[in-house]
Structures are given as C-alpha cells and as structure tokens.
Design an enzyme around this catalytic site. Structure first.
Site, PDB file in Angstrom:
ATOM      1  N   GLY A  16      13.734   6.686 -10.357  1.00 21.25           N
ATOM      2  CA  GLY A  16      14.226   7.931 -10.930  1.00 21.25           C
ATOM      3  C   GLY A  16      14.789   7.742 -12.329  1.00 21.25           C
ATOM      4  O   GLY A  16      14.490   8.514 -13.246  1.00 21.25           O
ATOM      5  N   CYS A  43      11.931   0.085  -5.584  1.00 24.88           N
ATOM      6  CA  CYS A  43      10.505   0.258  -5.287  1.00 24.88           C
ATOM      7  C   CYS A  43       9.684  -0.921  -5.807  1.00 24.88           C
ATOM      8  O   CYS A  43       8.914  -1.522  -5.063  1.00 24.88           O
ATOM      9  CB  CYS A  43      10.015   1.566  -5.919  1.00 24.88           C
ATOM     10  N   CYS A  48       8.806  -0.753  -1.993  1.00 27.37           N
ATOM     11  CA  CYS A  48       7.420  -0.326  -1.747  1.00 27.37           C
ATOM     12  C   CYS A  48       6.361  -1.350  -2.172  1.00 27.37           C
ATOM     13  O   CYS A  48       5.457  -1.674  -1.400  1.00 27.37           O
ATOM     14  CB  CYS A  48       7.119   0.963  -2.512  1.00 27.37           C
ATOM     15  N   LYS A  51       6.443  -4.921  -0.565  1.00 24.35           N
ATOM     16  CA  LYS A  51       6.163  -4.690   0.863  1.00 24.35           C
ATOM     17  C   LYS A  51       4.677  -4.461   1.094  1.00 24.35           C
ATOM     18  O   LYS A  51       4.079  -5.050   1.980  1.00 24.35           O
ATOM     19  CB  LYS A  51       6.966  -3.487   1.339  1.00 24.35           C
ATOM     20  N   TYR A 180      11.149   3.225   9.388  1.00 25.19           N
ATOM     21  CA  TYR A 180       9.868   2.719   8.892  1.00 25.19           C
ATOM     22  C   TYR A 180       9.978   1.314   8.311  1.00 25.19           C
ATOM     23  O   TYR A 180       9.043   0.515   8.429  1.00 25.19           O
ATOM     24  CB  TYR A 180       9.223   3.712   7.911  1.00 25.19           C
ATOM     25  N   GLU A 184       7.651  -1.575   9.702  1.00 22.39           N
ATOM     26  CA  GLU A 184       6.691  -2.209   8.794  1.00 22.39           C
ATOM     27  C   GLU A 184       6.904  -3.723   8.756  1.00 22.39           C
ATOM     28  O   GLU A 184       5.937  -4.495   8.809  1.00 22.39           O
ATOM     29  CB  GLU A 184       6.850  -1.630   7.386  1.00 22.39           C
ATOM     30  N   GLY A 265      19.040   1.285   8.062  1.00 21.84           N
ATOM     31  CA  GLY A 265      19.282   2.397   7.146  1.00 21.84           C
ATOM     32  C   GLY A 265      19.834   1.923   5.819  1.00 21.84           C
ATOM     33  O   GLY A 265      20.181   0.748   5.650  1.00 21.84           O
ATOM     34  N   HIS A 439     -19.944  12.009   7.024  1.00 24.32           N
ATOM     35  CA  HIS A 439     -20.360  11.180   8.137  1.00 24.32           C
ATOM     36  C   HIS A 439     -21.038   9.905   7.654  1.00 24.32           C
ATOM     37  O   HIS A 439     -21.777   9.961   6.675  1.00 24.32           O
ATOM     38  CB  HIS A 439     -21.347  11.996   8.995  1.00 24.32           C
ATOM     39  N   GLU A 444     -13.723  12.389   9.399  1.00 22.60           N
ATOM     40  CA  GLU A 444     -14.503  13.589   9.742  1.00 22.60           C
ATOM     41  C   GLU A 444     -13.937  14.256  10.990  1.00 22.60           C
ATOM     42  O   GLU A 444     -14.133  15.450  11.220  1.00 22.60           O
ATOM     43  CB  GLU A 444     -15.991  13.257   9.924  1.00 22.60           C
TER      44      GLU A 444
END
Ligand SMILES: Cc1cc2nc3c(=O)[nH]c(=O)nc-3n(C[C@H](O)[C@H](O)[C@H](O)COP(=O)(O)OP(=O)(O)OC[C@H]3O[C@@H](n4cnc5c(N)ncnc54)[C@H](O)[C@@H]3O)c2cc1C
Length: 462
Positions: A16, A43, A48, A51, A180, A184, A265, A439, A444
């Site tokens: 940010g 990040c 992110c 990771k 998560y 992960e 957390g 396909h 699909e």
C-alpha cells in the site's frame, strides 16, 4: 510553496505504502517514504511472493510421480532446501530493487529507517533522530504475525517470517492455525517431504470459506498424508530432551517435532508508532480506525492496508492506495470497493473463490440454486492420482445472478480471477449457460452445469 518538508510522507514501504508514494510522486508531489526493513513489504519480502515460489517448489515431487503415467521415467530426484532459499532470496532482492527504482524514478525520496509519529504533521526517523514534517501522512505499516505470547514456550516456535529463512528443512513440523497461511504452509512442507501436522481449534479448517471447499481440501490433505487435528490447541511447548520440541495439547496429545510454526492470525502493526502523540484513534486490536476514504480521525493523516484490519490482501492494500490518490490528489473522492474480491488458497489442490460461500448466501437470499460438480480431472487419469476437483456456483434464484463461485483443484486461483470479472459484471447463470465450453478443460464444467444440484430455501437445503 508548502510550509512542510514534504507534501506527503508515507510510513511503510509495503504494497500500500509504495503504491501511494510512487503515484503521488508521479503527480509531482514531494514525497518521502520510510521503510524500516526492506522495500516491498510483507507481500514481496515474506508473504505472497516467496510463499508462491515455495508452493511451486513443493509441487515437483507429485509432478515426478505423475510423469510415470504419461510414459516418462524420472531418475532419482533429490531436493536441496538451501538451493531453494538462495534462489528465492535472489528473486526477492530483484523485486525489492524494482520497488526502490519505481519510487526513485518517480522522484520519491527513499528513507531506510523506522519512522514514528511525533505529532499530526511531524515524523521522527529513528535511524538518525531527525524529524521531518509533512502536509499529509499515510500510515501503511502492515501487520505482524500474532506471536501468541500467552503460550508457554511460544518463543521456541517460528512464524511465517522465519519459515522463509530456516537454516535446515525440518524433518517434522507442527503448524498451529486453520487460516490460509497455516494451510498453505502445511501443504508446502508436506510437499517438500516434511512430516506435517496441522492443529486448529475450529471444527474445520478455513472458516468463512464454502463448506465444500473446506471439507474437500481437508480430505485431500489427509489422503496425501498431512495429519489434521481439529478442535484442539497447543497449550505448552518445551524443548524435547532428544532434540526438537514437544507440544502438549488441550485434549491431552503430546506431539514431538523438529519445528513448531504458529500461524494464528496477524495483528495491526501499530506498536510504538507514536499514534497517541499524533492523536490517531485505534480500535481494541490496535488497528487504525479510518473512514470510507481511509482517513483517520486526524484530518491530514490517512491509513491503508493491513494496519487498518479491513481485508488483509495485497491487491486490497494497493486498491486502497489508489483510492487515496483519487480522493486526495485528483479531487475525486473514491472509497475502496470490497465487493467480490477473488481469493485463493495456494494449497494442493488449490482453492479459488469469489463471492459468497453457500452459508453466507443463504443468509442473504431467500432462495438459492446450487450447482455442484465433483469429478476426477483429466490430468489425474493417466497419472493415477486420486485427485478430485469440485466446482460450485451459487445462484440467487430471484435475480439469477451468480453470487458465489468456488473451485477446488488445479489452477483454481487462476480461474477465480477470471470468474471475478464475470461476477463483477453482474453475470447471471444464463450468461454462464450460453457461454461455449472450452474443451477439453476442467474449467468447462463451470458452463456445463445445467440443472441445480439442490436448492436452498430460507436457509434450508431442499
Ligand atoms: C505468509 C503470508 C502470505 C501471504 N499471502 C498472500 C497472498 O497470497 N495474497 C495476498 O493478496 N496477500 C497475501 N498476504 C497478505 C499481504 O502480504 C498483505 O495483505 C499486504 O502485504 C499488506 O500490505 P501493506 O502495505 O498493508 O503492509 P505490508 O506489505 O506489511 O508493508 C508494511 C511495511 O511497513 C514497514 N514498517 C512497519 N512499521 C514501520 C515504521 N514504523 N517505519 C517504517 N517502516 C515500517 C514494514 O517493514 C513493512 O515493509 C500474505 C501475508 C503473509 C504473512
């Protein structure tokens, strides 16, 4: 000519902060940005990006196994943890350089120091003790892993920060948490050959995700060999006499492992930031309270990203920064849009999701149509892997709008990003139906689920 040293001073060079500082500088504002650790923030440096690199690394052993079904003979494979860390560190250093250059090229002044508030317009740079003033201040100091200080022996445990720099790959690991990040890392460590146990106090991992995703992933993880302990917590950690650590749990289990990781957390990073001196209000968790334009109770001070504890994701912090720019420097008051944020869990299999989980949708809509498909993806046929894919569309029966899409399986995150565009555009189930299938693909299935698997009326499945 401003009476201050800077038009804008940004505290925190993460997702940010860098975006706000770089774009403000590109508009000709005099910007200073202070970062106490490394530009790029959580990040890029310890979130992110590293990771995801670890996720890729951890998938190879399954690729090697699967190759046999397609006629390949793969020789003996070995894994070198130190080589992975070195390659990852090189890439992170490259990205950090890009972040710094982006700021410099736009004319922002980079300050490698911790910064603390002295008053509403003054910031102290702790490295030199110098104070600087600014017309506007953006606080983007992110979050920190909850250290679980109440847990005896917590200081022996690691968090995700240390997981990126372990000297040696542990032989066994116990990961506490069901979010998560915990999930992960359980998949990463398991994929790299570590004997992995996950312990979580809740009834199922990944609260707030759709129940089919939660149960489907749980089952897949257990089938791979990850141990999952639910409705239990670690109560005590101590050094084991023969080396490693022993955890005692509330339900009476004793687990001895090489490493224990706490993923319980993240807390807003406001400790010692001088917010009281500046008069900036925080909530009981220490998160900075902001209005719909990310403005704090102090008129010239804004806060964005994880430090405000809204939605803790990189694209959200960046979006909040762009809204700040629109509001403050483009005379276009813009509040962040938190509706329909696509997210992924980079587990194995992956979860990709956008919109409402079935449980949440049932609270908001009188009648739902739920389309659900579970199948063995083509890539798992010749490999013989017992992998299942789950796809689910939640449709508001009245408006026919697709209000939630949930995918468990290979590349689910990539699919969720694209479905996010459809849902944002207000796509109905009929739009999905009249879209031609691609396909052969797994995706699909999303446009070929013609009749509802079941309906949910007034919260009850019928
Ligand atoms: C293990 C992990 C995995 C993640 N995976 C994902 C993912 O897959 N997708 C996703 O979208 N999000 C993910 N996130 C979340 C994402 O990293 C954050 O939401 C995002 O980085 C928030 O950006 P930010 O700008 O608010 O803060 P940060 O990126 O945390 O940046 C804050 C910066 O401020 C600096 N700082 C703090 N205090 C001061 C001070 N007083 N003076 C100077 N500098 C200071 C810090 O050093 C830091 O660099 C993950 C997070 C973790 C921990």
């Amino acid at each position: 000519m401003t009476a201050y040293d800077y038009d804008l001073f940004v505290i925190g060079g993460g997702s940010g902060g860098v975006r706000a500082g770089r774009v403000a500088a590109s508009l000709g504002k005099k910007v200073g940005i202070a970062e106490e650790y490394r530009f790029g923030g959580t990040c890029v440096i310890r979130g992110c990006v590293p990771k995801k690199l670890f996720v890729y690394a951890s998938q190879y052993h399954e690729h090697f196994e699967d190759a046999a079904g397609f006629g390949w003979t793969v020789g003996t494979s070995t894994f070198d943890w130190k080589a992975l860390i070195a390659a990852k560190d090189k890439e992170i250093a490259r990205l950090e350089g890009l972040y710094r250059r982006g700021l410099e090229n736009n004319g922002a002044e980079i300050i490698d120091s911790r910064a603390e508030m002295v008053d509403a317009h003054t910031v102290r740079l702790t490295k030199t003790g110098k104070t600087v003033t600014a017309d506007k201040i953006v606080i983007a100091t992110g979050g920190v892993a909850n250290p679980h200080a109440a847990l005896p022996g917590h200081e022996l445990c690691i968090t995700s920060n240390e997981a990126f720099h372990l000297e040696e790959l542990p032989k066994s690991i116990l990961i506490a948490g069901g979010g998560y990040i915990a999930v992960e890392f359980a998949n990463i460590f398991h994929g790299l050959g570590v004997d992995t146990t996950l312990i979580y106090r809740g009834k199922e991992i990944l609260s707030r995700f759709d129940h089919d995703m939660r149960q489907g992933l749980h089952k897949a993880m257990v089938e791979k060999g990850i141990k999952i302990i639910l409705t239990d917590v670690i109560e005590h950690v101590a050094k084991a006499p023969a080396g490693g650590l022993t955890a005692k749990t509330k339900c009476g289990e004793t687990i001895t492992v090489d490493t224990i990781m706490l993923a319980l957390g993240r807390d807003p990073n406001t400790h010692g930031l001088g917010l009281d001196a500046a008069g900036v209000a925080m909530d009981e968790r220490g998160a900075i309270i902001v209005d719909e334009y990310s403005r704090t109770n102090v008129e010239n001070i804004y806060a964005l990203g994880d430090v405000t504890d809204r939605v803790q994701l990189t694209p959200v912090a960046i979006h909040e920064a762009m809204c700040f720019i629109q509001t403050v420097y483009k005379d276009n008051p813009t509040s962040p849009d938190y509706d329909l944020i696509p997210t992924a869990v980079f587990s194995q299999p992956e979860i990709g999701t956008v919109g409402l989980a079935e449980e949440e949708a049932a609270k908001r809509h009188a009648e739902l149509e739920v389309y659900r498909a579970e199948f063995r993806p083509m890539r798992a046929t010749l490999s013989g892997r017992s992998e299942r894919m789950i796809m689910k569309l939640i449709v508001d029966a009245e408006s026919r709008k697709v209000v939630g899409a949930h995918i468990l399986g290979h590349e689910a995150g990539e699919m969720a990003q694209i479905i996010g565009i459809c849902l944002k555009a207000g796509a109905t189930k009929d739009d999905f139906d009249r879209t031609m299938a691609l396909h052969p693909s797994a995706a699909e299935e999303l446009v070929t689920m013609y009749s509802p698997s079941y309906r949910v009326k007034n919260g009850e499945r019928v």
